[in-house]
Motif scaffolding. Structure first.
Motif, PDB file in Angstrom:
ATOM      1  N   VAL A 181       0.843  -1.198   0.000  1.00 52.87           N
ATOM      2  CA  VAL A 181       0.000   0.000   0.000  1.00 52.87           C
ATOM      3  C   VAL A 181       0.880   1.250   0.000  1.00 52.87           C
ATOM      4  N   CYS A 182       1.894   1.261   0.834  1.00 54.57           N
ATOM      5  CA  CYS A 182       2.797   2.424   0.902  1.00 54.57           C
ATOM      6  C   CYS A 182       3.494   2.668  -0.429  1.00 54.57           C
ATOM      7  N   ARG A 183       3.999   1.619  -1.031  1.00 55.79           N
ATOM      8  CA  ARG A 183       4.721   1.766  -2.309  1.00 55.79           C
ATOM      9  C   ARG A 183       3.792   2.246  -3.425  1.00 55.79           C
ATOM     10  N   VAL A 184       2.657   1.586  -3.566  1.00 54.25           N
ATOM     11  CA  VAL A 184       1.744   1.908  -4.672  1.00 54.25           C
ATOM     12  C   VAL A 184       1.185   3.316  -4.526  1.00 54.25           C
ATOM     13  N   TYR A 185       0.703   3.641  -3.331  1.00 56.71           N
ATOM     14  CA  TYR A 185       0.098   4.958  -3.150  1.00 56.71           C
ATOM     15  C   TYR A 185       1.136   6.075  -3.134  1.00 56.71           C
ATOM     16  N   ALA A 186       2.380   5.761  -2.827  1.00 56.00           N
ATOM     17  CA  ALA A 186       3.442   6.763  -2.934  1.00 56.00           C
ATOM     18  C   ALA A 186       3.616   7.168  -4.394  1.00 56.00           C
ATOM     19  N   VAL A 187       3.552   6.206  -5.291  1.00 53.56           N
ATOM     20  CA  VAL A 187       3.654   6.507  -6.723  1.00 53.56           C
ATOM     21  C   VAL A 187       2.431   7.293  -7.190  1.00 53.56           C
ATOM     22  N   VAL A 188       1.251   6.858  -6.771  1.00 50.71           N
ATOM     23  CA  VAL A 188       0.021   7.568  -7.138  1.00 50.71           C
ATOM     24  C   VAL A 188       0.046   8.988  -6.570  1.00 50.71           C
ATOM     25  N   GLY A 189       0.679   9.152  -5.419  1.00 48.49           N
ATOM     26  CA  GLY A 189       0.734  10.452  -4.752  1.00 48.49           C
ATOM     27  C   GLY A 189       1.454  11.529  -5.532  1.00 48.49           C
ATOM     28  N   VAL A 190       2.194  11.166  -6.565  1.00 50.26           N
ATOM     29  CA  VAL A 190       2.871  12.161  -7.408  1.00 50.26           C
ATOM     30  C   VAL A 190       1.841  13.087  -8.054  1.00 50.26           C
ATOM     31  N   VAL A 191       0.641  12.602  -8.226  1.00 47.82           N
ATOM     32  CA  VAL A 191      -0.428  13.415  -8.811  1.00 47.82           C
ATOM     33  C   VAL A 191      -0.729  14.632  -7.935  1.00 47.82           C
ATOM     34  N   VAL A 192      -0.566  14.493  -6.623  1.00 45.71           N
ATOM     35  CA  VAL A 192      -0.929  15.580  -5.704  1.00 45.71           C
ATOM     36  C   VAL A 192      -0.129  16.849  -5.984  1.00 45.71           C
ATOM     37  N   PRO A 193       1.204  16.820  -5.953  1.00 48.60           N
ATOM     38  CA  PRO A 193       1.914  18.070  -6.240  1.00 48.60           C
ATOM     39  C   PRO A 193       1.772  18.539  -7.689  1.00 48.60           C
ATOM     40  N   VAL A 194       1.582  17.615  -8.613  1.00 48.81           N
ATOM     41  CA  VAL A 194       1.410  18.018 -10.020  1.00 48.81           C
ATOM     42  C   VAL A 194       0.151  18.873 -10.162  1.00 48.81           C
ATOM     43  N   PHE A 195      -0.951  18.390  -9.611  1.00 46.55           N
ATOM     44  CA  PHE A 195      -2.200  19.164  -9.696  1.00 46.55           C
ATOM     45  C   PHE A 195      -2.181  20.360  -8.751  1.00 46.55           C
ATOM     46  N   GLY A 196      -1.435  20.257  -7.663  1.00 44.47           N
ATOM     47  CA  GLY A 196      -1.281  21.408  -6.776  1.00 44.47           C
ATOM     48  C   GLY A 196      -0.564  22.541  -7.473  1.00 44.47           C
ATOM     49  N   LEU A 197       0.486  22.198  -8.203  1.00 44.47           N
ATOM     50  CA  LEU A 197       1.233  23.201  -8.953  1.00 44.47           C
ATOM     51  C   LEU A 197       0.357  23.822 -10.049  1.00 44.47           C
ATOM     52  N   ALA A 198      -0.382  22.989 -10.749  1.00 39.02           N
ATOM     53  CA  ALA A 198      -1.279  23.503 -11.793  1.00 39.02           C
ATOM     54  C   ALA A 198      -2.338  24.424 -11.183  1.00 39.02           C
ATOM     55  N   THR A 199      -2.849  24.057 -10.021  1.00 36.81           N
ATOM     56  CA  THR A 199      -3.845  24.893  -9.344  1.00 36.81           C
ATOM     57  C   THR A 199      -3.221  26.223  -8.925  1.00 36.81           C
ATOM     58  N   ALA A 200      -2.010  26.172  -8.373  1.00 35.55           N
ATOM     59  CA  ALA A 200      -1.324  27.395  -7.938  1.00 35.55           C
ATOM     60  C   ALA A 200      -1.077  28.342  -9.102  1.00 35.55           C
ATOM     61  N   ILE A 201      -0.693  27.781 -10.239  1.00 38.34           N
ATOM     62  CA  ILE A 201      -0.480  28.605 -11.435  1.00 38.34           C
ATOM     63  C   ILE A 201      -1.797  29.243 -11.866  1.00 38.34           C
ATOM     64  N   SER A 202      -2.850  28.453 -11.840  1.00 45.16           N
ATOM     65  CA  SER A 202      -4.166  28.951 -12.234  1.00 45.16           C
ATOM     66  C   SER A 202      -4.671  30.053 -11.292  1.00 45.16           C
ATOM     67  N   LEU A 203      -4.345  29.934 -10.020  1.00 44.24           N
ATOM     68  CA  LEU A 203      -4.784  30.928  -9.027  1.00 44.24           C
ATOM     69  C   LEU A 203      -3.810  32.104  -8.899  1.00 44.24           C
ATOM     70  N   HIS A 204      -2.689  32.030  -9.598  1.00 42.83           N
ATOM     71  CA  HIS A 204      -1.661  33.079  -9.555  1.00 42.83           C
ATOM     72  C   HIS A 204      -1.103  33.274  -8.141  1.00 42.83           C
ATOM     73  N   VAL A 205      -0.852  32.176  -7.447  1.00 42.15           N
ATOM     74  CA  VAL A 205      -0.302  32.243  -6.079  1.00 42.15           C
ATOM     75  C   VAL A 205       1.053  31.542  -5.991  1.00 42.15           C
ATOM     76  N   LEU A 206       1.660  31.284  -7.124  1.00 40.98           N
ATOM     77  CA  LEU A 206       2.903  30.517  -7.157  1.00 40.98           C
ATOM     78  C   LEU A 206       4.018  31.162  -6.337  1.00 40.98           C
ATOM     79  N   GLY A 207       4.014  32.470  -6.194  1.00 35.57           N
ATOM     80  CA  GLY A 207       5.058  33.153  -5.440  1.00 35.57           C
ATOM     81  C   GLY A 207       4.724  33.383  -3.978  1.00 35.57           C
TER      82      GLY A 207
END
Length: 149
Positions: free
Chosen positions: A53-79
């Motif tokens: 579970v730890c190994r598999v969900y750690a890999v799936v968890g890469v989606v979290v910062p990817v979409f977080g970064l995309a959201t931050a760019i969209s909200l103009h809060v990257l800085g």
């Protein structure tokens, strides 16, 4: 589009990071049970499943910062400071998981291990969980935003 990115980011965090924190937290105690009763096949299977579970969900968890970064760019809060701190803490949490938690879980599974190994693993897991809790608080409070009080 921002709302969709944020929804995916939050859902990914819940679905991916939640299971890792729970399974990683359960692993040291389950490992101590296996150490106490090495012939308990069921306990050993539970330990293997927690690690999987730890190994598999750690890999799936890469989606979290990817979409977080995309959201931050969209909200103009990257800085924004709260976001930069969150990104750094996320990177540290990922490093703790990849360099300390998962390899030590593997080492415990491969044996030989002792109670001291499981205590160290519990400490590293606690660090990982504390980092994620801090990131979660920063995401909710967002210091300096209009929603923080």
């Amino acid at each position: 589009m921002t709302k969709i990115l944020l929804i995916v980011h939050v859902l990914a965090a819940i679905i991916a990071i939640g299971p890792v924190t729970v399974a990683a937290s359960m692993f040291p105690a389950a490992a101590r049970h296996v150490l106490a009763e090495p012939d308990d096949g069921r306990a050993r299977a539970v330990l293997r499943n927690l690690h999987r579970v730890c190994r598999v969900y750690a890999v799936v968890g890469v989606v979290v910062p990817v979409f977080g970064l995309a959201t931050a760019i969209s909200l103009h809060v990257l800085g924004d400071t709260w976001l930069i701190v969150s990104m750094v803490l996320t990177a540290v949490a990922a490093a703790v998981l990849a360099a300390l938690v998962l390899p030590r879980q593997s080492a415990v599974l491969e044996g030989p291990a002792d109670v001291a190994d499981t205590r160290r693993l519990a400490m590293y897991t606690g660090m990982f969980n504390l980092l994620w809790a801090t990131v979660t608080v920063l995401m909710i409070v967002r210091p300096g935003s209009t929603t923080s009080v």
